[in-house]
Design an enzyme around this catalytic site. Structure first.
Site, PDB file in Angstrom:
ATOM      1  N   ASP A 241       0.786  -1.316  -0.083  1.00  0.00           N
ATOM      2  CA  ASP A 241      -0.050   0.349   0.008  1.00  0.00           C
ATOM      3  C   ASP A 241       0.962   1.010  -0.123  1.00  0.00           C
ATOM      4  O   ASP A 241       1.392   1.932   0.866  1.00  0.00           O
ATOM      5  CB  ASP A 241      -0.896  -0.187   1.137  1.00  0.00           C
ATOM      6  CG  ASP A 241      -1.845   1.253   1.358  1.00  0.00           C
ATOM      7  OD1 ASP A 241      -1.562   2.248   0.075  1.00  0.00           O
ATOM      8  OD2 ASP A 241      -2.575   0.848   2.386  1.00  0.00           O
ATOM      9  N   ASP A 247       3.596  11.507   2.370  1.00  0.00           N
ATOM     10  CA  ASP A 247       3.503  11.933   3.343  1.00  0.00           C
ATOM     11  C   ASP A 247       4.767  10.889   4.096  1.00  0.00           C
ATOM     12  O   ASP A 247       5.209  12.526   5.323  1.00  0.00           O
ATOM     13  CB  ASP A 247       1.881  11.345   3.809  1.00  0.00           C
ATOM     14  CG  ASP A 247       1.068  12.312   3.529  1.00  0.00           C
ATOM     15  OD1 ASP A 247       1.570  13.369   2.758  1.00  0.00           O
ATOM     16  OD2 ASP A 247       0.362  11.443   2.853  1.00  0.00           O
TER      17      ASP A 247
END
Ligand code: ADP
Length: 317
Positions: A241, A247
């Site tokens: 994932d 981020d």
């Protein structure tokens, strides 16, 4: 590295969303319905993800300015940030729902994301708290652009270094870019800002910022610092994932800079943290702790793939 009382704090001002994630064989095309499998919620939002990443990276106290609704979706977001050690400055919006994101995660680890900003859209230009003790302000583009610009201007005037992750992709006024010390973009965001003629080095040179980093997914990243170029290949992992990879990269990068690390050292830290984030589900839930990053760095030597990354960037290895 342990936290010293003199360590400059990182202040993240930005979004927090509750992510609703469905796994499916593939991402639906327009008009298509796909029967998904398991469904889970995860704390997310670019600002909150980056704050968690900065806090878990350690060494610099991390604070966050965010706007939340007064509803059930706000609680898991506050809990996740606090559990990571982030100090919160919440602007509560009674009339707006907490932000949410709908994420379809395909088996190949690709994703498609739709965000309903809710309370995030109410973060106002005068909401930035006092900047005492803050060394770095980390911003993204999931909150209103006039607020992002106002925060950057106030930070610059106070001598605080401003890092902008220009995501999601949008064109930006040059006046805003001129307030930025470090710009972090992926390839699509870079193309949105300065066009795409296939020459990454020329594209980085066109950005009116002293330091710019372009992340290139599993290939790694390239940075321009003044006239100098730095390459940092990605660390190979089995990606399940990639939500939150960018981020995690931004949060870990800024934490390292706030600890006083030089840019190449900070890039290596960020690459290791973001690689580990790709090997687990979710955004904040997949951000590794400092000890995991250090273990990867200690065992890894240089990440392989430097020659391939150099070729991709148009450089000799
Ligand atoms: P974004 O998620 O913002 O589009 P990228 O996909 O470029 O950003 O990823 C950011 C960073 O995360 C990369 O520079 C790299 O260090 C790391 N990363 C991303 N995908 C992988 C992967 N499959 N394997 C290892 N590291 C990865």
């Amino acid at each position: 590295m342990t936290e010293s009382p003199a360590a400059a704090a990182v202040l993240v001002a930005g979004s927090a969303n509750l992510d609703f994630v469905v796994r499916a064989a593939h991402i639906p095309a327009p008009g298509e319905t796909v029967l998904g499998r398991d469904f889970r919620t995860f704390p997310g939002g670019k600002g909150a993800n980056q704050a968690v990443a900065a806090a878990r990276a350690g060494g610099a106290p991390t604070r966050m300015l965010l706007a939340l609704g007064d509803d059930a979706h706000a609680r898991p977001l506050e809990d996740s940030l606090r559990a990571a050690g982030v100090s919160l400055d919440i602007r509560r919006q009674a009339a707006l729902p907490t932000g949410v994101a709908f994420i379809c995660l395909a088996d190949g680890a690709e994703n498609a994301i739709t965000v309903a900003p809710g309370a995030n859209a109410a973060l106002a230009p005068d909401d930035l708290p006092a900047l005492d003790g803050v060394g770095y302000l980390l911003l993204q583009l999931e909150t209103p652009l006039d607020s992002v610009a106002a925060y950057a201007a106030r930070a610059q005037a106070a001598g605080v270094r401003v890092v902008l992750n220009a995501a999601p992709a949008q064109a930006l006024p040059e006046a805003l870019l001129r307030l930025i010390d470090v710009l972090v973009v992926n390839e699509g965001e870079l193309a949105m800002l300065v066009g795409d003629d296939g020459d990454l080095i020329a594209a980085l040179a066109r950005l009116p910022v002293p330091c710019a980093v372009v992340t290139l997914g599993a290939a790694g990243c390239m940075a321009r610092e003044g006239e100098a170029l730095h390459l940092q290949p990605a660390f190979p992992v089995e990606a399940v994932d990639t939500t939150g990879a960018g981020d995690t990269f931004c949060g870990a990068l800024v934490a390292a800079l706030a600890r006083g690390d030089a840019l190449p050292v900070a890039l290596r830290d960020a690459a290791a943290a973001s690689a580990l984030a790709c090997s687990a589900l979710g955004a904040q839930s997949s951000v590794p702790a400092r000890a995991q990053v250090q273990a990867l760095l200690a065992g890894a030597g240089d990440a392989p793939g430097r020659a391939a990354l150099a070729a991709r960037c148009g450089l000799a290895a």
